[in-house]
Design an enzyme around this catalytic site. Structure first.
Site, PDB file in Angstrom:
ATOM      1  N   THR A 138      14.954  42.551  -4.701  1.00  0.00           N
ATOM      2  CA  THR A 138      14.744  42.760  -3.084  1.00  0.00           C
ATOM      3  C   THR A 138      13.520  43.813  -3.003  1.00  0.00           C
ATOM      4  O   THR A 138      13.430  44.470  -3.671  1.00  0.00           O
ATOM      5  CB  THR A 138      16.187  43.390  -3.024  1.00  0.00           C
ATOM      6  N   CYS A 438      18.000   6.505 -13.654  1.00  0.00           N
ATOM      7  CA  CYS A 438      18.059   6.663 -12.214  1.00  0.00           C
ATOM      8  C   CYS A 438      19.336   6.161 -11.507  1.00  0.00           C
ATOM      9  O   CYS A 438      20.146   6.445 -10.896  1.00  0.00           O
ATOM     10  CB  CYS A 438      17.014   6.420 -11.343  1.00  0.00           C
TER      11      CYS A 438
END
Length: 529
Positions: A138, A438
């Site tokens: 942060t 896939c």
């Protein structure tokens, strides 16, 4: 006087130095309160006492108008002077017992905790809540401890289960990652954070009301859907191999019953065959990638598949996963070729930081890259070698990511972090066509959609859960999705009209469409290990 009931869900920590040009402090604060902030902390580290007191009084008056409690950072004297609900104390501030002696009995006292020792001390000292962090880096303050990430926060949260002490996470939290923070910080036994503390995402915004609303909407969506939304019913009987086979057939029937919309952001090499596989199983495919569509689509879809094989549309993937989390839809992540390049690894981690996956599916090289393991090497979209103990690997990875993990290969492995299923179906011709892996991801997404739709229908009808093994169980859905492709592959390869890879692919789609419960019961090679 009893302690006030505090809603910690969206905890705003002020920071006047972060206000954008032209934005007044009280104006910004009021807009944030209007946007859904539930608790406010005045944090002033450099102002003198008179200025802090003046800010605290004005803030208290505004918070009172919106019936939102006010906490004062560090300064017990200021909290007493303005009648604040309580104080928040850092590790170098006044000890909790001393503050408790000075404050009224109904005062709320919070404590910053960065380590397990800090949490233990806060419990022993009688803190009412703890601020756990930092989750991420942060810019609002210097941090003495490295970012813990959501899973590190979960470890700090675990000792609070069963106690009255509440907990919020802090540092680096914004609307894009708040859901991942809440999901990822949930402990394995289901204990969750009570909220998140936010600074810059609201205070630095020129539109703090909208910023707070985005956060509030995501937070409310999380608490409206307990962490176990995708888990089996507590009353469900134990898993057995036959139960997994039966569940695969039952979920396949649910796909055909509900015809769920399966949203797939997938690589352009396999789009057509993935869509055809979805249709064959009974689902309805949609291949949408624009970020602007995701909010609307997520309300209509049964599940989301994110496959980044051609590493495009990352913005769409980010938005799709975030909205799927908000709308409690399963997310299947297929990080195709993630180990091939640094860019793919960074992209995968970015997605997993932004939203919570329900299922992560990949081959050995891909999952090793996600786990930062050198045991298996990636070779493009393929892998070299295998794990010495695949059952332990998938169990550990599932626990780390708080999701189902599917490891594909000659033998497939599925784990929810506790149970591990070994699946030994399939045919060598699957490796001879492009995108068979896939297609497994597509099938898993379709099965997740079917299970999710069945669970939603049962909840809407207030159906009892006793004995329910299928309803909403994503472990079973993942097993079913893998079996659908591998069992269909065996059936297709055995056909007289299949002469090689060119004739195998259409036959595979045909057999996916013909699959029934009896195929799973008769052919599935399943073991629990």
């Amino acid at each position: 006087m009893a302690k006030p009931a505090v809603d910690y869900s969206l905890y705003l920590v002020t920071g006047r130095d972060l206000l954008p040009p032209g934005k007044d402090y009280l104006e910004s604060l009021e807009e944030a309160l209007q946007g859904g902030v539930t608790l406010v902390q005045v944090r002033e580290k450099t102002a003198d006492t008179g200025e802090i007191l003046d800010i605290a009084r004005q803030t208290k008056a505004l918070c009172d108008r919106y019936n939102v409690p006010l906490i004062i950072d560090d300064r017990v004297d200021v909290a007493l002077a303005v009648g604040a609900a309580g104080v928040h104390l850092g590790q170098t501030d006044m000890p909790v017992p001393v503050a408790r002696a000075l404050l009224p009995p109904h005062a709320v006292i919070g404590k910053t905790c960065n380590t397990a020792a800090h949490v233990a001390a806060a419990l022993a000292d009688g803190a009412d809540y703890v601020g756990l962090g930092p989750v991420w880096g942060t810019a609002t303050k210097r941090i003495a401890h490295p970012p813990a990430g959501p899973r590190g926060i979960a470890a700090l949260l675990a000792p609070l289960a069963g106690t009255p002490v509440r907990a919020v996470a802090i540092a680096g939290i914004n609307a894009a990652n708040v859901l991942h923070c809440l999901w990822g910080a949930t402990t394995p036994d289901g204990h969750t954070l009570d909220g998140v503390a936010v600074v810059s995402d609201i205070v630095a915004s020129p539109e703090p009301r909208a910023a707070a609303q985005r956060l509030s909407t995501a937070i409310r969506a999380f608490y409206a859907a307990p962490h176990h939304t995708f888990a089996r019913a507590p009353s469900a009987p134990p898993y057995t191999a036959d139960a997994l086979k039966a569940a695969a057939g039952a979920i396949l029937a649910d796909i055909k019953r509900f015809a769920p919309l399966v949203h797939q952001i997938t690589n352009n090499v396999v789009t057509t065959q993935s869509a055809n596989a979805t249709l064959a199983l009974g689902g309805s495919p949609i291949m949408a990638t624009a970020p602007q569509e995701m909010a609307d689509l997520s309300r209509a879809t049964g599940a989301l598949l994110v496959n980044f094989g051609t590493i495009q549309n990352l913005d769409g993937m980010l938005e799709a996963g975030r909205h799927a989390n908000m709308n409690r839809k399963p997310v299947v992540f297929d990080p195709v070729g993630v180990g091939a390049t640094a860019y793919r690894r960074e992209s995968a981690q970015g997605l997993l930081r932004a939203w919570q996956a329900t299922v992560i599916k990949g081959n050995a090289g891909e999952l090793a890259a996600l786990a930062d393991s050198a045991e298996v090497q990636a070779k493009g979209v393929d892998s070299v070698g295998g794990f010495a103990d695949p059952a332990r690997f998938v169990r550990d990875l599932a626990r780390a990511h708080r999701c189902i993990v599917v490891l594909t290969g000659v033998v497939d492995w599925v784990s929810d972090g506790t149970h591990v299923a070994r699946l030994a179906n399939g045919h060598a011709l699957l490796g001879a066509i492009t995108g068979s892996g896939c297609m497994v991801g597509t099938a898993v997404a379709a099965f997740c959609a079917g299970a999710s739709c069945a669970a939603a229908a049962a909840r809407a009808a207030n159906a009892p859960e006793d004995g329910a093994l299928v309803r909403g169980d994503m472990f079973l859905a993942a097993v079913g999705g893998v079996l659908a492709v591998t069992v269909a592959a065996e059936l297709a390869a055995a056909r007289a009209d299949v002469q090689g890879s060119g004739t195998f692919l259409p036959a595979l789609i045909d057999e996916l469409g013909r699959l029934g419960a009896e195929d799973f019961m008769q052919r599935a090679n399943v073991a629990l290990v």
